[in-house]
Structures are given as C-alpha cells and as structure tokens.
Design a protein around this motif. Structure first.
Motif, short mmCIF file in Angstrom:
data_model
loop_
_atom_site.label_atom_id
_atom_site.label_comp_id
_atom_site.label_asym_id
_atom_site.label_seq_id
_atom_site.Cartn_x
_atom_site.Cartn_y
_atom_site.Cartn_z
N LEU A 44 -43.46 -73.35 -139.32
CA LEU A 44 -42.36 -74.29 -139.07
C LEU A 44 -42.29 -75.37 -140.13
N PHE A 45 -43.43 -75.94 -140.50
CA PHE A 45 -43.43 -77.01 -141.49
C PHE A 45 -42.97 -76.52 -142.86
N LEU A 46 -43.20 -75.26 -143.16
CA LEU A 46 -42.75 -74.71 -144.43
C LEU A 46 -41.25 -74.40 -144.41
N LEU A 47 -40.77 -73.88 -143.28
CA LEU A 47 -39.41 -73.35 -143.21
C LEU A 47 -38.35 -74.36 -142.76
N LEU A 48 -38.69 -75.25 -141.87
CA LEU A 48 -37.69 -76.15 -141.29
C LEU A 48 -36.96 -77.03 -142.31
N PRO A 49 -37.68 -77.72 -143.22
CA PRO A 49 -36.96 -78.55 -144.20
C PRO A 49 -36.00 -77.73 -145.06
N CYS A 50 -36.42 -76.52 -145.41
CA CYS A 50 -35.57 -75.64 -146.22
C CYS A 50 -34.35 -75.18 -145.43
N SER A 51 -34.56 -74.88 -144.15
CA SER A 51 -33.45 -74.45 -143.30
C SER A 51 -32.41 -75.55 -143.14
N ILE A 52 -32.88 -76.78 -142.97
CA ILE A 52 -31.96 -77.92 -142.84
C ILE A 52 -31.15 -78.07 -144.13
N THR A 53 -31.82 -77.96 -145.26
CA THR A 53 -31.15 -78.10 -146.56
C THR A 53 -30.06 -77.05 -146.74
N VAL A 54 -30.41 -75.79 -146.50
CA VAL A 54 -29.45 -74.69 -146.66
C VAL A 54 -28.27 -74.85 -145.71
N SER A 55 -28.55 -75.19 -144.46
CA SER A 55 -27.49 -75.32 -143.46
C SER A 55 -26.53 -76.46 -143.78
N TYR A 186 -47.76 -83.26 -135.02
CA TYR A 186 -48.71 -82.68 -135.98
C TYR A 186 -48.58 -83.38 -137.33
N ILE A 187 -48.63 -84.69 -137.33
CA ILE A 187 -48.39 -85.46 -138.55
C ILE A 187 -49.41 -85.14 -139.64
N GLU A 188 -50.59 -84.68 -139.25
CA GLU A 188 -51.63 -84.37 -140.24
C GLU A 188 -51.26 -83.14 -141.09
N LEU A 189 -50.33 -82.32 -140.63
CA LEU A 189 -49.92 -81.13 -141.37
C LEU A 189 -48.72 -81.39 -142.28
N LEU A 190 -48.17 -82.59 -142.22
CA LEU A 190 -46.98 -82.92 -143.00
C LEU A 190 -47.35 -83.21 -144.45
#
Length: 250
Positions: A44-55, A186-190
């Motif tokens: 999720l942390f890898l894909l979500l920011p990219c998904s928001i950008t594309v959308s 999960y702020i430690e994974l950001l």
C-alpha cells in the motif's frame, strides 16, 4: 539498486495501464507485490501515492460531462466508511488473513458480479448504495475494490469514457483515505524520499497512457480490462495454493 529499477519499471507500466483503464496500480499492483514478497501494508505504501498521482492527472484530462453526481455521492459517503472499516480490520488481523487467496477470489467474484446486478439496477438506489458500501469494505480489506467497481460500472455504462471517469474519481478518494489512515497507523514505514521517486515515474507513465488511450476502441477497452483482472486472479490463487501445498508437505 537493480531491484529499485525493477520496482520503478513495474510502477511505470501499471501507471500507463491505470491512466488508460482507470485502475491498475492497486488492482493489479497489489497481487503482484504480494507474490514478490511484500507485505500488504508495504504494498500500500508503495502503490497508493502513485495511484493518487495517476488518478488526479487523468481526472483533470477527462470530459466532466460524463460525471454522474448520484454515483459519485455514493462513492464518497458510503464506500469511504467501508474502506475505513476494512482498514481497521487489517490493522488488528493482518497476520491471520491469507490476502493472496482473499484477493484472488475477490477478483473472480467481481467478474461475475455483473450477471447479478445488470437487470433492474439502473433505477434501484438502495442496491447501488449497498454495492458502494460493499466495494469500500472490500477495498479496505484487500485493496481490490477497484475490480468490483469496474465490473459494477460496466453494468451501468457502455462507454469507456464514463467507466474511466468514475473509476478515476473513485480511486482518488479510495487512495487518499487509505494513505491518511496508514500514515497515522504505520508512520514508521513512511519514506517520503522513496515515495517522491516513484511518483515521478508515475507522472511519466500517466502522460504516455493518456496518449495511448486515444487510439483504443471501446470494445477492446472492455475486453482487455476483463482479461487482465481475470489473469491476475488466476495467478494469485494459483500462487496461494502452491504455498499451502508446500507448507502441508512438511
């Protein structure tokens, strides 16, 4: 370094796909990353920011006359509470759920969903609201709400522009809701530096995808969308059963 290039290539290809079909980074990227060995939260942390950008980029390029306000309201007010409920379930029970099997069968179910909702759904607001809530819950638990949503939209609309528009709009809210929740839980994974690198890759893929989309016919659009979703489900389920067979042999 080489592995980051591979991940970047994956994000690039899926960004092109999502800018054309309305989904891809989450619906296809999640099972791929799970197969590779990522945890659900890491995916999720890898894909979500990219998904928001594309959308966001794709949404701004589409014809706003294609928007169905009632459908959008259902997405916002009903699917988002479902997403949050699903994320809470994940927060407490992530390790006890086999996400590969869950996601795989979720995709298969979504492909057959249109057979049950096609007749009479156009005028049934209650059914639409229930479906929106259910899509949100499935998305929060498995990240595969887009598969359900795409099939649902194909029962409502026959034109790719309308399907793309509503998928894109929904994914903006889906991904933002998930990212906010996960960033707090999960702020430690950001990792903002890594996030920005992949966002730049997504922007490039989105620009190319929106160019390619203009040359894709309506019928081909529907066929490719269904085929990719089905293949992803089969691969994911097969991989899950292989793991179970391997474990049981010891």
């Amino acid at each position: 370094m080489e592995i980051n290039i591979i991940y970047g290539l994956l994000i690039f290809i899926l960004s092109i796909f999502q800018s054309i079909f309305g989904l891809g980074l989450l619906a296809l990227g999640t099972p791929i990353l799970l197969i590779i060995g990522f945890s659900f939260i890491e995916s999720l942390f890898l894909l979500l920011p990219c998904s928001i950008t594309v959308s966001l980029i794709t949404f701004l390029s589409l014809d706003k006359n294609s928007l169905d306000v009632k459908i959008i309201k259902d997405f916002i007010f009903l699917s988002i509470p479902g997403i949050l409920t699903g994320l809470v379930i994940i927060f407490f029970y992530e390790l006890s759920i086999n996400f590969k099997i869950l996601i795989g069968f979720t995709i298969i179910a979504s492909l057959f969903l249109k057979k049950f909702i096609r007749e009479g759904i156009s005028y049934n607001r209650t059914v639409k609201k229930i479906i929106s809530l259910f899509i949100g819950l499935i998305h929060g638990i498995s990240n595969m709400g887009g598969s359900f949503l795409s099939i649902y939209l194909m029962t409502l609309y026959s034109e790719k522009t309308q399907i793309r528009y509503h998928l894109t709009f929904a994914y903006i809210f889906f991904a933002i809701t998930q990212l906010i929740f996960l960033s707090m839980a999960y702020i430690e994974l950001l990792n903002l530096r890594v996030m920005m690198n992949y966002i730049l890759v997504s922007i490039t893929g989105t620009i190319l995808g929106n160019i390619f989309e203009k040359y894709l016919g309506n019928s081909i659009f529907i066929k490719i969308l269904n085929t990719c979703i089905f293949i992803t489900a089969i691969v994911l389920i097969t991989d899950s059963f292989n793991i179970l067979f391997y474990i049981s042999s010891y």
